[in-house]
Design an enzyme around this catalytic site. Structure first.
Site, short mmCIF file in Angstrom:
data_model
loop_
_atom_site.label_atom_id
_atom_site.label_comp_id
_atom_site.label_asym_id
_atom_site.label_seq_id
_atom_site.Cartn_x
_atom_site.Cartn_y
_atom_site.Cartn_z
N TRP A 178 82.13 62.65 51.62
CA TRP A 178 81.52 62.45 50.30
C TRP A 178 82.56 62.32 49.20
CZ3 TRP A 178 77.13 60.28 50.34
CH2 TRP A 178 76.22 60.54 51.36
N ASP A 222 80.64 67.71 42.72
CA ASP A 222 79.43 67.28 43.44
C ASP A 222 78.94 68.48 44.24
OD1 ASP A 222 77.56 66.26 45.14
OD2 ASP A 222 78.86 64.75 46.06
N LYS A 232 68.26 68.62 48.82
CA LYS A 232 68.72 69.63 49.78
C LYS A 232 68.26 71.03 49.35
CE LYS A 232 72.33 66.35 50.19
NZ LYS A 232 72.10 65.77 51.50
N1 PLP Z 1 77.12 64.03 47.83
C1 PLP Z 1 76.87 64.87 48.84
C2 PLP Z 1 77.72 66.10 49.01
C3 PLP Z 1 75.82 64.62 49.73
O1 PLP Z 1 75.57 65.45 50.74
C4 PLP Z 1 75.03 63.45 49.54
C5 PLP Z 1 73.90 63.12 50.42
O2 PLP Z 1 73.69 63.60 51.48
C6 PLP Z 1 75.35 62.61 48.48
C7 PLP Z 1 76.39 62.92 47.65
C8 PLP Z 1 74.58 61.33 48.25
O3 PLP Z 1 73.34 61.63 47.77
P1 PLP Z 1 72.22 60.52 47.50
O4 PLP Z 1 71.68 60.12 48.83
O5 PLP Z 1 71.25 61.24 46.63
O6 PLP Z 1 72.88 59.38 46.80
#
Ligand code: PLP
Length: 359
Positions: free
Chosen positions: A102, A171, A195
């Site tokens: 991520w 994040d 989540k």
């Molecule tokens: N950041 C993290 C740590 C994630 O676990 C996720 C999705 O699983 C995201 C970003 C991306 O999220 P989204 O699907 O809402 O764009």
């Protein structure tokens, strides 16, 4: 029909009490005669839901008036671009810490907006640990330092933050509200809701107010953090039902005793599962024990050829979505706030029985 234990990394299990309450209010919210889904976002009823969600979140995380709580859209992935678009304005570069999949995605998007300095990376360690913060090559004139304290795919989590004068942008998609944090140490926190907060469709953003001045008027209207703040997250129609569910989840968390109480429960769940993995030669987890995630627990079988059978049998035993991320394979149990200890124990019992039958 009976509910199963759902280990999906997201959209993830929600507390049953929350779903039941939403169900009981689905056709007629508090005597309004309509569902929350059907009411104007500018109605007094919905405005009260939005205000309640903000107030509860502020209480749960002890957020001071120095911060603005925003409900953004487009998922956390949109924030990967929206953050540099807003916060790099007037700066030459931004610093990014690379601890996994991520972080890497956030870096890729930020590069579209300006110079990105990757100040530390554990890529060479296959993202199984966190870089030593004393070795980070921070540039104190950069716009901010971005990091991802819980890498959902790798199952890597850290709670300490690097020492820096830069605003830290984090994040927290897969760890928000699972443990105590000191919000005042961050410039901005963001988290996709699906989540630990509610259904997909809303991104919780907590932004230090002084950073709002960085949003340029040239930004697309709906992308500007300053605009979002000025319009109380209602520049356009917000994801009303997701915000309503988030409010119910916040209420549930308050009833559990808040973040401190849920953190203790999360520690107990994670310890039990990692113990089961460590005590067996049949299962293993590759992450540096100091940085194992409490929320996402990946594991593999010593005999890889049994993985498909494990997934098939676990699903049949009412343990849903234990497959690892498609990029890494293996297994992953996501055990967010809503996963009860009974669910973790059911998984541990299944792992023992599977080992006895196939080991
Ligand atoms: N950041 C993290 C740590 C994630 O676990 C996720 C999705 O699983 C995201 C970003 C991306 O999220 P989204 O699907 O809402 O764009």
């Amino acid at each position: 029909m009976s509910r199963v234990y759902n280990f999906c990394s997201g959209p993830a299990a929600l507390p049953e009490e929350v779903l039941k309450k939403a169900q009981s209010e689905l056709l007629d919210w508090h005597g309004a005669g309509v569902s929350v889904m059907e009411m104007s976002h500018r109605s007094a009823e919905f405005m009260s839901i939005l205000a309640s969600a903000k107030a509860r979140l502020a209480r749960l995380l002890n957020i001071s008036d120095d911060y603005e709580i925003l409900f953004a859209q487009g998922g956390a992935s949109t924030l990967f671009a929206q953050i540099p678009a807003n916060l790099m304005n007037g700066f030459d570069s931004a610093c990014y810490l690379d601890t996994g999949a991520w972080s890497t995605k956030a870096i890729k998007e930020a590069k579209k907006y300006g110079q990105v300095n990757v100040v530390g990376s554990s890529k060479e360690q296959r993202y199984q640990t966190v870089p030593d913060f004393s070795t980070l090559t921070l540039d104190e004139s950069a716009a901010y330092l971005h990091l991802c304290p819980n890498e959902t795919i790798g199952g890597l989590e850290f709670s300490d933050l690097p020492e820096t004068s830069l605003p830290i942008v984090a994040d927290l998609s897969s760890t928000i509200l699972s443990r105590k944090i000191d919000v005042s140490k961050y410039g901005m926190i963001y988290a996709g809701a699906q989540k630990n907060v509610g259904p997909a469709g809303v991104v919780i953003c907590i932004v230090r107010k002084d950073l709002l001045a960085r949003s340029s008027d040239d930004l697309p209207t709906t992308w500007s953090f300053a605009n979002l703040a000025k319009n109380d997250s209602m520049i356009n129609t917000p994801p009303t039902f997701a915000i309503y569910l988030a409010d119910l989840v916040f209420e549930w968390l308050e009833n559990q005793g808040g973040v401190e109480a849920i953190e203790q429960a999360n520690i107990r769940k994670a310890e039990a599962l990692y113990r089961a993995i460590d005590e067996s030669d049949f299962y293993s987890n590759p992450i540096d024990p100091a940085y194992r995630s409490r929320m996402n627990v990946p594991f593999v079988l010593a005999d890889k050829s049994l993985e498909a059978v494990f997934l098939e049998e676990s699903e049949a035993a009412g343990l849903r979505t234990l497959a690892g991320h498609r990029s890494v394979g293996g297994m992953r149990a996501s055990i967010y706030n809503a996963m009860p200890m009974e669910g973790v124990q059911a998984l541990i019992d299944f792992m023992h029985s599977f080992e006895q039958r196939h080991g």
